[in-house]
Design an enzyme around this catalytic site. Structure first.
Site, PDB file in Angstrom:
ATOM      1  N   CYS A  16       0.812  -1.213   0.000  1.00 47.88           N
ATOM      2  CA  CYS A  16       0.000   0.000   0.000  1.00 47.88           C
ATOM      3  C   CYS A  16       0.848   1.267   0.000  1.00 47.88           C
ATOM      4  CB  CYS A  16      -0.889   0.052   1.256  1.00 47.88           C
ATOM      5  SG  CYS A  16      -2.003  -1.335   1.466  1.00 47.88           S
ATOM      6  N   CYS A  54      -3.023   4.910   2.643  1.00 48.64           N
ATOM      7  CA  CYS A  54      -4.111   3.947   2.419  1.00 48.64           C
ATOM      8  C   CYS A  54      -5.216   4.110   3.473  1.00 48.64           C
ATOM      9  CB  CYS A  54      -3.575   2.521   2.475  1.00 48.64           C
ATOM     10  SG  CYS A  54      -4.826   1.286   2.029  1.00 48.64           S
ATOM     11  N   CYS A 104      -2.535  -2.853  -3.607  1.00 48.90           N
ATOM     12  CA  CYS A 104      -3.805  -2.617  -2.920  1.00 48.90           C
ATOM     13  C   CYS A 104      -4.789  -1.986  -3.905  1.00 48.90           C
ATOM     14  CB  CYS A 104      -3.583  -1.693  -1.726  1.00 48.90           C
ATOM     15  SG  CYS A 104      -5.097  -1.194  -0.881  1.00 48.90           S
ATOM     16  N   CYS A 158      -5.965   1.929  -2.175  1.00 53.16           N
ATOM     17  CA  CYS A 158      -5.123   3.137  -2.277  1.00 53.16           C
ATOM     18  C   CYS A 158      -4.439   3.276  -3.630  1.00 53.16           C
ATOM     19  CB  CYS A 158      -4.094   3.167  -1.153  1.00 53.16           C
ATOM     20  SG  CYS A 158      -2.863   1.839  -1.198  1.00 53.16           S
TER      21      CYS A 158
END
Length: 206
Positions: A46, A50, A77, A80
């Site tokens: 991330c 995030c 991810c 994000c």
């Protein structure tokens, strides 16, 4: 000689693990693009901003680039969107050769030429170039190029209505098959699955 902890090897030279962890827990926007955090329990990486509930610190490791996180076995991810992070200054202060190489890769050099050609253009041997990239970027030139291609394609999927085949070639892939293979390798999902999610979001907002 001091032994560097495994989780610190791929950090940018101007950051340490504790600084990255504090920034992650605080969702500090000033660090966005400077590093990425990988969660060992989920195998997802991330941005520091995030919105997902932060993982426990002992389960997290940090990387200077998205390519380095992917090389370590983490996938991006979907909340994000690491591919949308600001241009990373993670290689500030690194060797001039690596900085030039990164700029050439960002401009699509390895979409047309080989790593050996890149090394020749930079005036070094292929093995030395690999050592420099592993030291300063945490990933090989070809791995960095692959990540950049997938990131460009993901942005086009999210932000345009272009057909997937057109996206593949616009992002620098040599074939639609390679486009599909690299997307599956990084996201564990085909690119077409993101088109459906985009269409669903648009229908709900209309």
């Amino acid at each position: 000689m001091a032994v560097i902890p495994a989780h610190q090897i791929a950090l940018p030279p101007h950051l340490d693990w504790a600084t990255c962890d504090r920034a992650r827990l605080a969702r500090d926007r000033s660090f966005d693009g400077m590093f990425f955090s990988g969660v060992r329990s989920t195998r997802i990486y991330c941005r520091p901003v995030c919105p997902v509930r932060p993982a426990r610190s002992e389960n997290v490791t940090f990387y200077a680039t998205a390519a380095a996180a992917e090389r370590a076995g983490f996938r991006p991810c979907l909340r994000c969107r690491p591919e949308a992070a600001p241009g990373s200054p993670a290689w500030m202060g690194t060797a001039t050769t690596v900085a030039r190489g990164v700029r050439m890769i960002d401009a699509g050099y390895l979409d047309r030429e080989s790593v050996a050609d890149l090394a020749t253009a930079l005036g070094v041997g292929p093995r030395h170039l690999l050592r420099l990239f592993m030291r300063h970027v945490g990933a090989s030139p070809s791995e960095l190029a692959a990540t950049r291609r997938v990131q460009r394609a993901k942005r086009l999927i999210d932000e345009t209505d272009m057909p997937l085949a057109e996206i593949a070639f616009s992002a620098g892939f040599g074939s639609v098959r390679r486009f599909n293979d690299e997307f599956r390798a990084i996201y564990r999902r085909p690119p077409s699955s993101f088109c459906r999610s985009v269409a669903s979001r648009r229908s709900r907002s209309s």
